[in-house]
Design an enzyme around this catalytic site. Sequence first.
Site, PDB file in Angstrom:
ATOM      1  N   ASP A   1     -21.823   2.832  -6.114  1.00 38.87           N
ATOM      2  CA  ASP A   1     -20.562   2.150  -5.382  1.00 38.87           C
ATOM      3  C   ASP A   1     -20.337   2.609  -3.865  1.00 38.87           C
ATOM      4  O   ASP A   1     -19.245   2.108  -3.308  1.00 38.87           O
ATOM      5  CB  ASP A   1     -19.333   1.941  -6.015  1.00 38.87           C
TER       6      ASP A   1
ATOM      7  N   PRO B   1       4.564   4.957   1.969  1.00 42.78           N
ATOM      8  CA  PRO B   1       4.111   3.623   2.461  1.00 42.78           C
ATOM      9  C   PRO B   1       3.789   3.361   3.999  1.00 42.78           C
ATOM     10  O   PRO B   1       3.277   2.539   4.356  1.00 42.78           O
ATOM     11  CB  PRO B   1       5.207   2.730   1.900  1.00 42.78           C
TER      12      PRO B   1
ATOM     13  N   GLU C   1      14.614   8.875  -0.577  1.00 44.87           N
ATOM     14  CA  GLU C   1      14.435   8.079   0.540  1.00 44.87           C
ATOM     15  C   GLU C   1      13.397   8.791   1.357  1.00 44.87           C
ATOM     16  O   GLU C   1      13.180   8.361   2.369  1.00 44.87           O
ATOM     17  CB  GLU C   1      15.720   8.092   1.554  1.00 44.87           C
TER      18      GLU C   1
ATOM     19  N   ARG D   1     -13.858  12.331  -7.766  1.00 44.50           N
ATOM     20  CA  ARG D   1     -15.248  11.644  -8.147  1.00 44.50           C
ATOM     21  C   ARG D   1     -16.419  11.691  -6.899  1.00 44.50           C
ATOM     22  O   ARG D   1     -17.365  11.656  -7.334  1.00 44.50           O
ATOM     23  CB  ARG D   1     -15.056  10.236  -8.705  1.00 44.50           C
TER      24      ARG D   1
HETATM   25  N1  4HQ Z   1       6.391   5.963  -2.170  1.00 48.01           N
HETATM   26  N2  4HQ Z   1       1.814   4.974  -1.111  1.00 48.01           N
HETATM   27  C1  4HQ Z   1       8.715   6.554  -1.877  1.00 48.01           C
HETATM   28  C2  4HQ Z   1       5.468   5.129  -2.007  1.00 48.01           C
HETATM   29  C3  4HQ Z   1       3.999   5.396  -1.844  1.00 48.01           C
HETATM   30  C4  4HQ Z   1       2.947   4.321  -1.467  1.00 48.01           C
HETATM   31  C5  4HQ Z   1       6.231   7.597  -2.085  1.00 48.01           C
HETATM   32  C6  4HQ Z   1       7.657   5.724  -2.644  1.00 48.01           C
HETATM   33  C7  4HQ Z   1       7.193   8.149  -1.114  1.00 48.01           C
HETATM   34  C8  4HQ Z   1       9.450   8.393  -0.568  1.00 48.01           C
HETATM   35  N3  4HQ Z   1       3.349   6.674  -1.573  1.00 48.01           N
HETATM   36  N4  4HQ Z   1       8.563   7.961  -1.497  1.00 48.01           N
HETATM   37  N5  4HQ Z   1       3.073   2.912  -1.670  1.00 48.01           N
HETATM   38  O1  4HQ Z   1       5.437   3.920  -2.524  1.00 48.01           O
HETATM   39  O2  4HQ Z   1       2.054   6.445  -1.023  1.00 48.01           O
END
Ligand code: 4HQ
Length: 244
Positions: free
Chosen positions: A168, A88, A115, A153
């Site tokens: 698209d 994230p 984590e 794709r």
């Molecule tokens: N995670 N976009 C936590 C995600 C995530 C997201 C992946 C959860 C990494 C450690 N990955 N782990 N949003 O939520 O890519």
Amino acid sequence: MRFDILTLFPEMFSSPFQESILAKAIEKGLIEVRTINIRDFALDKHQVVDDAPYGGGQGMVMKVEPIARAIEQVKMENPSAWTVYLTPEGKPLNQEIIKELSSRSHLILLCGRYEGVDERVRQLFVDEEISIGDYVLTGGELAAMVLIDTVSRLVPGVLGSDKSAEEDSFFGSLLEYPQYTRPASFRNHEVPEVLLSGNHQAISLWRREESLRRTWLRRPELLNKASLSEEDKKILEEIIQNKS
Ligand code: 4HQ
């Protein structure tokens, strides 16, 4: 194009690439998807891949050594492979980034659990961090699947015609127009007459207008970076005035 997925749960990837378009792309040799179990690269006899965080706190952190060894094995075969960590904290994935990634011939996708990974993995081995959205997954595996699907794709030959992907290419700028198929009438809900008219110019105009209307109503911020013709702008002004 080749994808190497580094994960603690390789079995999660057994079905998504065995159906439909991606299965055919693999069959044709257009894309190759491999999973690598990070646990196989743990050196101790219990194959430990995570540990408590330095400084305390809840949860576990993925250890640097097994990930380092797994990435180094892939890089030994291909030093130019590009390593992406799904998190994230990464750049938000969009069609522009997907296009850039599709120009690479070999991606290593690192899937984190718990984590996340020891910070030194990111410093030493990760080329790019990517997020699939502002929400929290239980792990990076689903994010890696989204990335492989969206990038694949765009690989030439993966979509039946080549045309579908190009159509698209609007995307990122405008939303799609509504689609209909038979029957022409369903429970008193009719297909718009223009689509049955056979008048291709009128149909194109209607579709452009519907794309603009939808974008204005649902995702107005997309109109800022859309490339609009003078006619588009006139259509849009009318839509905005009529507020429908
Ligand atoms: N995670 N976009 C936590 C995600 C995530 C997201 C992946 C959860 C990494 C450690 N990955 N782990 N949003 O939520 O890519």
